[in-house]
Enzyme design. Structure first.
Site, PDB file in Angstrom:
ATOM      1  N   SER A  19      30.219  -4.925 -16.592  1.00 28.77           N
ATOM      2  CA  SER A  19      30.697  -3.967 -17.592  1.00 28.77           C
ATOM      3  C   SER A  19      30.861  -4.688 -18.919  1.00 28.77           C
ATOM      4  O   SER A  19      31.679  -5.611 -19.039  1.00 28.77           O
ATOM      5  CB  SER A  19      32.039  -3.375 -17.177  1.00 28.77           C
ATOM      6  OG  SER A  19      32.654  -2.764 -18.302  1.00 28.77           O
ATOM      7  N   HIS A  24      26.454  -2.102 -17.315  1.00 24.99           N
ATOM      8  CA  HIS A  24      27.312  -0.926 -17.315  1.00 24.99           C
ATOM      9  C   HIS A  24      27.970  -0.801 -18.685  1.00 24.99           C
ATOM     10  O   HIS A  24      28.621  -1.741 -19.153  1.00 24.99           O
ATOM     11  CB  HIS A  24      28.368  -1.078 -16.226  1.00 24.99           C
ATOM     12  CG  HIS A  24      29.290   0.075 -16.043  1.00 24.99           C
ATOM     13  ND1 HIS A  24      28.996   1.155 -15.221  1.00 24.99           N
ATOM     14  CD2 HIS A  24      30.512   0.339 -16.561  1.00 24.99           C
ATOM     15  CE1 HIS A  24      30.008   2.010 -15.241  1.00 24.99           C
ATOM     16  NE2 HIS A  24      30.934   1.544 -16.045  1.00 24.99           N
ATOM     17  N   ASP A  47      30.568   1.324 -21.007  1.00 20.29           N
ATOM     18  CA  ASP A  47      31.692   2.267 -20.954  1.00 20.29           C
ATOM     19  C   ASP A  47      31.918   2.941 -22.296  1.00 20.29           C
ATOM     20  O   ASP A  47      32.415   2.308 -23.230  1.00 20.29           O
ATOM     21  CB  ASP A  47      32.969   1.533 -20.538  1.00 20.29           C
ATOM     22  CG  ASP A  47      32.918   1.073 -19.101  1.00 20.29           C
ATOM     23  OD1 ASP A  47      33.056  -0.146 -18.865  1.00 20.29           O
ATOM     24  OD2 ASP A  47      32.715   1.937 -18.234  1.00 20.29           O
ATOM     25  N   MET A 103      34.004   5.521 -24.375  1.00 15.92           N
ATOM     26  CA  MET A 103      35.311   6.182 -24.333  1.00 15.92           C
ATOM     27  C   MET A 103      35.572   6.855 -25.683  1.00 15.92           C
ATOM     28  O   MET A 103      35.347   6.247 -26.721  1.00 15.92           O
ATOM     29  CB  MET A 103      36.408   5.162 -24.040  1.00 15.92           C
ATOM     30  CG  MET A 103      36.203   4.385 -22.754  1.00 15.92           C
ATOM     31  SD  MET A 103      37.425   3.080 -22.554  1.00 15.92           S
ATOM     32  CE  MET A 103      36.895   2.338 -21.034  1.00 15.92           C
ATOM     33  N   HIS A 137      28.295   5.038 -18.746  1.00 11.36           N
ATOM     34  CA  HIS A 137      29.431   5.735 -18.117  1.00 11.36           C
ATOM     35  C   HIS A 137      30.166   6.503 -19.210  1.00 11.36           C
ATOM     36  O   HIS A 137      30.871   5.913 -20.028  1.00 11.36           O
ATOM     37  CB  HIS A 137      30.336   4.683 -17.466  1.00 11.36           C
ATOM     38  CG  HIS A 137      31.560   5.216 -16.803  1.00 11.36           C
ATOM     39  ND1 HIS A 137      32.598   4.410 -16.393  1.00 11.36           N
ATOM     40  CD2 HIS A 137      31.940   6.498 -16.499  1.00 11.36           C
ATOM     41  CE1 HIS A 137      33.556   5.170 -15.860  1.00 11.36           C
ATOM     42  NE2 HIS A 137      33.173   6.424 -15.913  1.00 11.36           N
ATOM     43  N   MET A 151      32.960   8.497 -20.512  1.00 15.96           N
ATOM     44  CA  MET A 151      34.360   8.919 -20.338  1.00 15.96           C
ATOM     45  C   MET A 151      34.737   9.698 -21.602  1.00 15.96           C
ATOM     46  O   MET A 151      35.528   9.243 -22.430  1.00 15.96           O
ATOM     47  CB  MET A 151      35.243   7.692 -20.124  1.00 15.96           C
ATOM     48  CG  MET A 151      35.043   7.047 -18.777  1.00 15.96           C
ATOM     49  SD  MET A 151      35.700   5.377 -18.681  1.00 15.96           S
ATOM     50  CE  MET A 151      34.322   4.470 -19.376  1.00 15.96           C
ATOM     51  N   MET A 169      35.867   5.981  -9.217  1.00 16.67           N
ATOM     52  CA  MET A 169      36.713   5.126 -10.042  1.00 16.67           C
ATOM     53  C   MET A 169      37.840   4.559  -9.178  1.00 16.67           C
ATOM     54  O   MET A 169      38.557   5.303  -8.512  1.00 16.67           O
ATOM     55  CB  MET A 169      37.313   5.911 -11.214  1.00 16.67           C
ATOM     56  CG  MET A 169      36.313   6.340 -12.247  1.00 16.67           C
ATOM     57  SD  MET A 169      35.414   4.949 -12.973  1.00 16.67           S
ATOM     58  CE  MET A 169      36.756   3.986 -13.672  1.00 16.67           C
ATOM     59  N   ASP A 216      33.989   1.372  -9.473  1.00 16.98           N
ATOM     60  CA  ASP A 216      34.256   0.818 -10.801  1.00 16.98           C
ATOM     61  C   ASP A 216      35.749   0.696 -11.081  1.00 16.98           C
ATOM     62  O   ASP A 216      36.463   1.692 -11.061  1.00 16.98           O
ATOM     63  CB  ASP A 216      33.604   1.758 -11.835  1.00 16.98           C
ATOM     64  CG  ASP A 216      33.777   1.328 -13.273  1.00 16.98           C
ATOM     65  OD1 ASP A 216      33.462   2.137 -14.170  1.00 16.98           O
ATOM     66  OD2 ASP A 216      34.194   0.185 -13.508  1.00 16.98           O
TER      67      ASP A 216
HETATM   68  C1  DX5 Z   1      37.283   1.508 -17.006  1.00 18.89           C
HETATM   69  C2  DX5 Z   1      35.796   1.273 -17.011  1.00 18.89           C
HETATM   70  C3  DX5 Z   1      35.370   0.076 -16.196  1.00 18.89           C
HETATM   71  C4  DX5 Z   1      35.991  -1.237 -16.645  1.00 18.89           C
HETATM   72  C5  DX5 Z   1      35.865  -2.249 -15.531  1.00 18.89           C
HETATM   73  O1  DX5 Z   1      37.560   2.781 -17.450  1.00 18.89           O
HETATM   74  O2  DX5 Z   1      35.099   2.412 -16.545  1.00 18.89           O
HETATM   75  O3  DX5 Z   1      33.951  -0.026 -16.188  1.00 18.89           O
HETATM   76  O4  DX5 Z   1      35.403  -1.693 -17.803  1.00 18.89           O
HETATM   77  O5  DX5 Z   1      36.539  -3.405 -15.894  1.00 18.89           O
HETATM   78  P1  DX5 Z   1      37.398  -4.247 -14.838  1.00 18.89           P
HETATM   79  O6  DX5 Z   1      36.398  -4.796 -13.833  1.00 18.89           O
HETATM   80  O7  DX5 Z   1      38.012  -5.312 -15.687  1.00 18.89           O
HETATM   81  O8  DX5 Z   1      38.377  -3.339 -14.197  1.00 18.89           O
HETATM   82 ZN    ZN Z   2      32.925   2.125 -16.241  1.00 22.49          ZN
END
Ligand code: DX5
Ligand code: ZN
Length: 231
Positions: free
Chosen positions: A14, A39, A41, A43, A72, A74, A143, A178
């Site tokens: 990630s 990956h 993320d 947000m 991903h 979010m 998740m 994840d």
């Molecule tokens: C959290 C993300 C994850 C996160 C994982 O909302 O979707 O992908 O970055 O990071 P770690 O492995 O540090 O929990």
């Molecule tokens: Zn993620």
């Protein structure tokens, strides 16, 4: 998708935990470490209480690597951003079942764009909420932390969801997990049936990405629950 499927188990670093001041170097280091998928993320500060990055970062990563990009989302209203993220270079686009009043329509649109379609479920949401969409999915994401931040503690409640999904997803569907994955928690996820393991701080916080990725992968392989799995 077939290439990814043929390459499981997969560790998906990630990038949320990376050094964004040196994004290209980070991607290079992950490629050299043997990563086959990244990956990303996204947000929006609305669906989750954090703001990360958007289209320009996905475009920048796309410019510097041929690795598969697992985006991903979010975000609220994911339907407004499917085309832009596909154009930016996403190979897989995952929406949250909690953010999509009509997941079926969105999953179809992702396929129409030529990308792999994924659906994610957050810890408070019963896994049964995914029941009607599994056959449409190339990736199903459980998740194991509340979405929004890296570095959180793994929630074991995700294991039961993985076991339930493993019995119901198509063979060609990637079963992803994840959040909070590390040397202690990745093994139980493999036993529960996962085959794509998203790892942030436990990998990008280590000085040697290659060493850590190999450690994680060997734990996954030694804990695999599927006896006839070729790996
Ligand atoms: C959290 C993300 C994850 C996160 C994982 O909302 O979707 O992908 O970055 O990071 P770690 O492995 O540090 O929990
Ligand atoms: Zn993620």
């Amino acid at each position: 998708m077939a290439d990814l499927r043929a390459s499981v188990p997969l560790i998906g670093p990630s990038l949320l935990a990376c050094d964004f001041a040196n994004l290209q170097r980070e991607v290079r280091r992950l490629e050299e470490a043997g990563a086959q998928i990244l990956h990303l993320d996204v947000m929006d500060g609305h669906f989750v209480p954090n703001l990360s990055f958007g289209i320009p970062i996905v475009e920048a990563v796309r410019r510097v690597t041929d690795l598969a990009l697992d985006v991903h989302l979010m975000i609220s209203n994911p339907g407004d951003y499917l085309e832009p993220f596909r154009r930016a270079g996403a190979d897989l686009i995952t929406i949250h079942v909690e953010a999509a009043p009509d997941p079926t329509g969105l999953l179809d649109r992702i396929h129409d764009l030529g990308a792999g379609a994924g659906i994610a479920v957050s810890p408070p949401t019963p896994v049964e909420a995914l029941r009607g969409y599994l056959d449409q999915c190339d990736l199903v994401l459980t998740m194991s932390v509340m979405p929004g931040f890296g570095g959180q503690e793994f929630r074991p409640s995700a294991l039961e969801k993985l076991r339930w999904l493993k019995e119901r997803v198509k063979d060609e569907t990637l079963l992803s997990v994840d959040g909070g994955l590390n040397l202690a928690t990745i093994g139980p996820c493999a036993e529960a049936g996962a085959d794509l393991f998203v790892v942030g701080t436990a990998l990008l916080g280590h000085h040697d990405y290659g060493e850590r990725l190999a450690e994680l992968l060997s734990l996954v392989k030694s804990h695999s629950s599927v006896p006839n799995e070729p790996w």
